[in-house]
Design an enzyme around this catalytic site. Structure first.
Site, short mmCIF file in Angstrom:
data_model
loop_
_atom_site.label_atom_id
_atom_site.label_comp_id
_atom_site.label_asym_id
_atom_site.label_seq_id
_atom_site.Cartn_x
_atom_site.Cartn_y
_atom_site.Cartn_z
N GLU A 49 0.87 -1.16 0.00
CA GLU A 49 0.00 0.00 0.00
C GLU A 49 0.92 1.22 0.00
OE1 GLU A 49 -4.02 1.04 2.19
OE2 GLU A 49 -2.28 1.60 3.38
N ASP A 60 -3.29 11.30 8.73
CA ASP A 60 -1.99 10.77 9.15
C ASP A 60 -1.42 11.53 10.35
OD1 ASP A 60 -1.53 8.70 7.20
OD2 ASP A 60 -1.47 10.31 5.72
N TYR A 175 -10.82 -1.84 4.52
CA TYR A 175 -9.77 -1.36 5.42
C TYR A 175 -10.40 -1.11 6.79
CZ TYR A 175 -5.53 1.22 6.77
OH TYR A 175 -4.37 1.64 7.37
#
Length: 270
Positions: A49, A60, A175
Protein backbone atom coordinates in the site's frame (compact mmCIF):
# COMPACT_ATOMS: atom_id res chain seq x y z
CA UNK A 1 -9.25 -13.31 -10.84
CA UNK A 2 -7.54 -10.18 -9.47
CA UNK A 3 -4.20 -10.16 -7.65
CA UNK A 4 -5.81 -9.73 -4.21
CA UNK A 5 -8.02 -12.78 -4.74
CA UNK A 6 -5.04 -14.85 -5.87
CA UNK A 7 -3.20 -13.78 -2.71
CA UNK A 8 -6.14 -14.62 -0.44
CA UNK A 9 -6.50 -18.04 -2.04
CA UNK A 10 -2.92 -18.82 -1.01
CA UNK A 11 -3.36 -17.68 2.59
CA UNK A 12 -6.90 -17.59 3.98
CA UNK A 13 -7.77 -21.33 3.56
CA UNK A 14 -4.69 -22.07 5.68
CA UNK A 15 -5.64 -19.47 8.33
CA UNK A 16 -2.63 -17.36 7.45
CA UNK A 17 -2.86 -13.60 7.27
CA UNK A 18 -1.28 -11.24 4.80
CA UNK A 19 1.25 -8.58 5.69
CA UNK A 20 0.94 -5.36 3.69
CA UNK A 21 3.43 -2.56 4.41
CA UNK A 22 2.56 1.09 3.81
CA UNK A 23 5.20 3.64 2.88
CA UNK A 24 5.19 6.99 1.08
CA UNK A 25 6.49 7.11 -2.50
CA UNK A 26 9.78 9.00 -2.71
CA UNK A 27 10.59 8.82 1.02
CA UNK A 28 13.45 9.53 1.69
CA UNK A 29 14.53 9.58 -1.98
CA UNK A 30 13.35 7.70 -5.06
CA UNK A 31 16.44 5.48 -5.19
CA UNK A 32 16.30 4.53 -1.51
CA UNK A 33 12.53 4.10 -1.70
CA UNK A 34 12.95 1.51 -4.47
CA UNK A 35 15.55 -0.33 -2.37
CA UNK A 36 13.11 -0.34 0.56
CA UNK A 37 10.42 -1.82 -1.70
CA UNK A 38 12.82 -4.59 -2.76
CA UNK A 39 13.69 -5.29 0.87
CA UNK A 40 10.05 -5.45 1.97
CA UNK A 41 9.05 -7.82 -0.83
CA UNK A 42 12.10 -10.03 -0.46
CA UNK A 43 11.38 -10.33 3.25
CA UNK A 44 7.73 -11.21 3.34
CA UNK A 45 5.48 -8.41 2.12
CA UNK A 46 2.41 -9.96 0.49
CA UNK A 47 1.22 -6.71 -1.06
CA UNK A 48 2.01 -3.01 -1.05
CA UNK A 49 0.00 0.00 0.00
CA UNK A 50 1.77 3.14 -1.20
CA UNK A 51 1.03 6.75 -0.42
CA UNK A 52 1.24 9.57 -2.93
CA UNK A 53 2.68 12.54 -0.99
CA UNK A 54 0.19 15.25 -0.10
CA UNK A 55 0.63 18.57 1.69
CA UNK A 56 -2.35 18.14 4.04
CA UNK A 57 -2.62 14.43 4.99
CA UNK A 58 -5.38 14.84 7.59
CA UNK A 59 -5.68 11.09 8.33
CA UNK A 60 -1.99 10.77 9.15
CA UNK A 61 -0.05 11.33 12.35
CA UNK A 62 3.35 12.99 12.73
CA UNK A 63 5.40 10.02 11.52
CA UNK A 64 3.65 9.84 8.14
CA UNK A 65 3.39 13.63 7.88
CA UNK A 66 7.18 13.86 8.11
CA UNK A 67 7.49 11.11 5.48
CA UNK A 68 5.44 13.28 3.10
CA UNK A 69 7.77 16.23 3.74
CA UNK A 70 10.89 14.11 3.12
CA UNK A 71 9.37 12.88 -0.12
CA UNK A 72 8.60 16.43 -1.27
CA UNK A 73 12.14 17.43 -0.38
CA UNK A 74 13.42 14.65 -2.65
CA UNK A 75 11.58 16.32 -5.56
CA UNK A 76 8.67 13.91 -5.92
CA UNK A 77 5.40 14.81 -7.66
CA UNK A 78 2.41 12.84 -8.95
CA UNK A 79 3.92 12.17 -12.38
CA UNK A 80 7.16 10.95 -10.81
CA UNK A 81 5.09 8.73 -8.49
CA UNK A 82 3.52 7.10 -11.53
CA UNK A 83 6.97 6.56 -13.05
CA UNK A 84 8.10 4.88 -9.80
CA UNK A 85 4.96 2.73 -9.71
CA UNK A 86 5.60 1.66 -13.29
CA UNK A 87 9.09 0.46 -12.30
CA UNK A 88 7.72 -1.48 -9.33
CA UNK A 89 4.99 -3.16 -11.38
CA UNK A 90 7.45 -4.04 -14.15
CA UNK A 91 9.65 -5.79 -11.59
CA UNK A 92 6.90 -7.42 -9.50
CA UNK A 93 4.06 -8.59 -11.74
CA UNK A 94 2.02 -10.62 -9.25
CA UNK A 95 2.02 -8.67 -5.98
CA UNK A 96 -1.08 -6.53 -5.29
CA UNK A 97 -0.32 -2.79 -5.29
CA UNK A 98 -2.78 -0.37 -3.71
CA UNK A 99 -2.62 3.42 -3.48
CA UNK A 100 -3.67 5.47 -0.47
CA UNK A 101 -4.07 9.15 -1.19
CA UNK A 102 -6.30 12.19 -0.86
CA UNK A 103 -9.13 13.36 -3.11
CA UNK A 104 -7.61 16.68 -4.19
CA UNK A 105 -4.75 14.87 -5.90
CA UNK A 106 -7.25 12.97 -8.03
CA UNK A 107 -9.39 16.05 -8.74
CA UNK A 108 -6.31 17.91 -9.97
CA UNK A 109 -5.29 15.03 -12.24
CA UNK A 110 -8.84 14.46 -13.47
CA UNK A 111 -10.81 11.59 -11.95
CA UNK A 112 -11.02 9.33 -15.00
CA UNK A 113 -7.51 10.26 -16.15
CA UNK A 114 -6.19 9.21 -12.75
CA UNK A 115 -7.90 5.81 -12.75
CA UNK A 116 -6.95 5.23 -16.40
CA UNK A 117 -3.31 5.95 -15.55
CA UNK A 118 -3.51 3.53 -12.61
CA UNK A 119 -5.03 0.88 -14.87
CA UNK A 120 -2.34 1.30 -17.52
CA UNK A 121 0.38 0.82 -14.91
CA UNK A 122 -1.26 -2.15 -13.23
CA UNK A 123 -2.37 -0.65 -9.94
CA UNK A 124 -4.90 -2.91 -8.21
CA UNK A 125 -6.72 -0.67 -5.76
CA UNK A 126 -7.23 2.94 -4.69
CA UNK A 127 -8.21 4.13 -1.20
CA UNK A 128 -9.04 7.83 -0.81
CA UNK A 129 -8.55 8.70 2.84
CA UNK A 130 -10.76 11.80 2.90
CA UNK A 131 -13.58 10.61 0.62
CA UNK A 132 -16.94 10.03 2.38
CA UNK A 133 -18.66 6.98 0.95
CA UNK A 134 -21.80 9.09 0.36
CA UNK A 135 -19.85 11.26 -2.11
CA UNK A 136 -17.95 8.47 -3.83
CA UNK A 137 -20.18 7.77 -6.86
CA UNK A 138 -17.96 9.44 -9.50
CA UNK A 139 -14.85 7.79 -8.12
CA UNK A 140 -16.46 4.35 -7.97
CA UNK A 141 -17.73 4.69 -11.54
CA UNK A 142 -14.28 5.59 -12.88
CA UNK A 143 -12.69 2.83 -10.82
CA UNK A 144 -15.10 0.25 -12.23
CA UNK A 145 -14.65 1.45 -15.82
CA UNK A 146 -10.88 1.17 -15.49
CA UNK A 147 -10.89 -2.14 -13.60
CA UNK A 148 -9.52 -0.63 -10.36
CA UNK A 149 -10.77 -1.88 -6.99
CA UNK A 150 -12.09 1.00 -4.86
CA UNK A 151 -11.36 0.40 -1.17
CA UNK A 152 -13.22 2.07 1.71
CA UNK A 153 -12.32 2.50 5.36
CA UNK A 154 -14.57 1.12 8.11
CA UNK A 155 -14.06 2.86 11.49
CA UNK A 156 -14.74 0.90 14.70
CA UNK A 157 -17.73 3.12 15.56
CA UNK A 158 -19.38 3.02 12.10
CA UNK A 159 -23.19 3.17 12.11
CA UNK A 160 -25.19 0.38 10.51
CA UNK A 161 -26.08 2.31 7.35
CA UNK A 162 -22.41 3.11 6.72
CA UNK A 163 -21.36 -0.49 7.42
CA UNK A 164 -23.93 -1.68 4.88
CA UNK A 165 -22.66 0.74 2.20
CA UNK A 166 -19.04 -0.21 2.87
CA UNK A 167 -19.88 -3.89 2.57
CA UNK A 168 -21.34 -3.25 -0.89
CA UNK A 169 -18.93 -0.69 -2.31
CA UNK A 170 -15.52 -1.70 -0.94
CA UNK A 171 -13.76 -3.97 -3.40
CA UNK A 172 -10.60 -6.04 -2.93
CA UNK A 173 -10.70 -5.62 0.83
CA UNK A 174 -12.28 -3.51 3.55
CA UNK A 175 -9.77 -1.36 5.42
CA UNK A 176 -10.78 -1.97 9.03
CA UNK A 177 -9.53 0.76 11.36
CA UNK A 178 -8.01 -0.34 14.66
CA UNK A 179 -9.24 2.86 16.27
CA UNK A 180 -10.46 6.36 15.55
CA UNK A 181 -7.93 9.18 15.07
CA UNK A 182 -4.87 9.39 12.86
CA UNK A 183 -2.12 6.94 11.92
CA UNK A 184 0.59 6.26 14.48
CA UNK A 185 2.31 3.61 16.56
CA UNK A 186 0.44 1.87 19.41
CA UNK A 187 1.69 -0.82 21.78
CA UNK A 188 -1.62 -2.21 23.06
CA UNK A 189 -3.64 -4.94 21.38
CA UNK A 190 -6.16 -3.29 19.09
CA UNK A 191 -8.72 -5.74 17.73
CA UNK A 192 -11.91 -3.94 16.56
CA UNK A 193 -15.19 -4.76 18.30
CA UNK A 194 -16.37 -8.33 17.67
CA UNK A 195 -19.89 -7.13 16.85
CA UNK A 196 -18.47 -4.99 14.03
CA UNK A 197 -16.49 -7.90 12.61
CA UNK A 198 -19.54 -10.17 12.82
CA UNK A 199 -21.78 -7.54 11.19
CA UNK A 200 -19.40 -7.20 8.25
CA UNK A 201 -19.08 -10.99 7.99
CA UNK A 202 -22.87 -11.27 7.71
CA UNK A 203 -22.97 -8.71 4.90
CA UNK A 204 -19.98 -9.55 2.73
CA UNK A 205 -17.25 -12.06 1.99
CA UNK A 206 -14.82 -9.27 1.13
CA UNK A 207 -11.71 -9.81 3.32
CA UNK A 208 -11.07 -7.45 6.23
CA UNK A 209 -7.57 -5.97 6.42
CA UNK A 210 -6.78 -4.03 9.57
CA UNK A 211 -4.63 -0.90 9.79
CA UNK A 212 -3.71 2.03 12.08
CA UNK A 213 -1.39 1.64 15.03
CA UNK A 214 -0.14 -1.88 14.36
CA UNK A 215 3.50 -2.01 15.35
CA UNK A 216 4.54 -5.40 16.76
CA UNK A 217 4.21 -9.17 16.19
CA UNK A 218 2.04 -9.77 19.27
CA UNK A 219 -0.63 -7.40 17.98
CA UNK A 220 -0.56 -9.07 14.58
CA UNK A 221 -0.96 -12.59 16.03
CA UNK A 222 -3.95 -11.42 18.05
CA UNK A 223 -5.54 -9.69 15.05
CA UNK A 224 -5.10 -12.64 12.68
CA UNK A 225 -6.39 -15.02 15.37
CA UNK A 226 -9.61 -12.97 15.54
CA UNK A 227 -10.36 -13.92 11.93
CA UNK A 228 -9.14 -10.75 10.20
CA UNK A 229 -7.39 -11.58 6.93
CA UNK A 230 -4.38 -9.32 7.15
CA UNK A 231 -2.69 -6.22 8.49
CA UNK A 232 -1.35 -2.99 7.06
CA UNK A 233 1.67 -1.62 8.91
CA UNK A 234 2.89 1.88 8.09
CA UNK A 235 4.16 4.12 10.87
CA UNK A 236 6.43 1.50 12.45
CA UNK A 237 8.23 1.07 9.10
CA UNK A 238 8.29 4.79 8.34
CA UNK A 239 9.73 5.45 11.81
CA UNK A 240 12.76 3.37 10.75
CA UNK A 241 13.11 5.52 7.63
CA UNK A 242 13.05 8.61 9.86
CA UNK A 243 15.63 7.11 12.21
CA UNK A 244 18.12 5.88 9.61
CA UNK A 245 17.50 7.65 6.27
CA UNK A 246 20.99 9.17 6.46
CA UNK A 247 22.52 5.66 6.72
CA UNK A 248 21.05 3.55 3.91
CA UNK A 249 22.92 0.36 4.83
CA UNK A 250 21.62 0.48 8.39
CA UNK A 251 18.12 1.43 7.18
CA UNK A 252 17.87 -1.54 4.82
CA UNK A 253 19.14 -3.88 7.54
CA UNK A 254 16.47 -2.63 9.98
CA UNK A 255 13.70 -2.77 7.36
CA UNK A 256 14.65 -6.39 6.61
CA UNK A 257 14.56 -7.34 10.30
CA UNK A 258 11.19 -5.70 10.90
CA UNK A 259 9.58 -7.02 7.72
CA UNK A 260 10.55 -10.60 8.52
CA UNK A 261 9.19 -10.37 12.06
CA UNK A 262 5.85 -8.88 10.95
CA UNK A 263 5.43 -11.43 8.17
CA UNK A 264 6.15 -14.35 10.49
CA UNK A 265 3.57 -13.01 12.98
CA UNK A 266 0.93 -12.72 10.25
CA UNK A 267 1.59 -16.28 9.14
CA UNK A 268 1.15 -17.88 12.56
CA UNK A 269 -2.22 -17.29 14.18
CA UNK A 270 -2.48 -18.18 17.87
Amino acid sequence: MNRYQKLYDKLIPFKRGCFIPFIVIGDPSINTFLKIIDTLIENGADGLELGIPFSDPIADGKVVQKANLRAFKSGINVNKCFAVLYEIRKKYSTIPIGLLLYANLIFKFGINNFYLKCSNIGIDSVLIADLPIEESHSFRQCAMINNILQVFVCPPDAKNDIIEKISVYSKGYIYLLSRSGVTGIDDKIIVPPLNLINKLRQLTKTPLIQGFGISNPNQIKQIISSGISGVICGSIIIQLIENYFYNEKKLIKEIKRLSLSLKIAASIAE
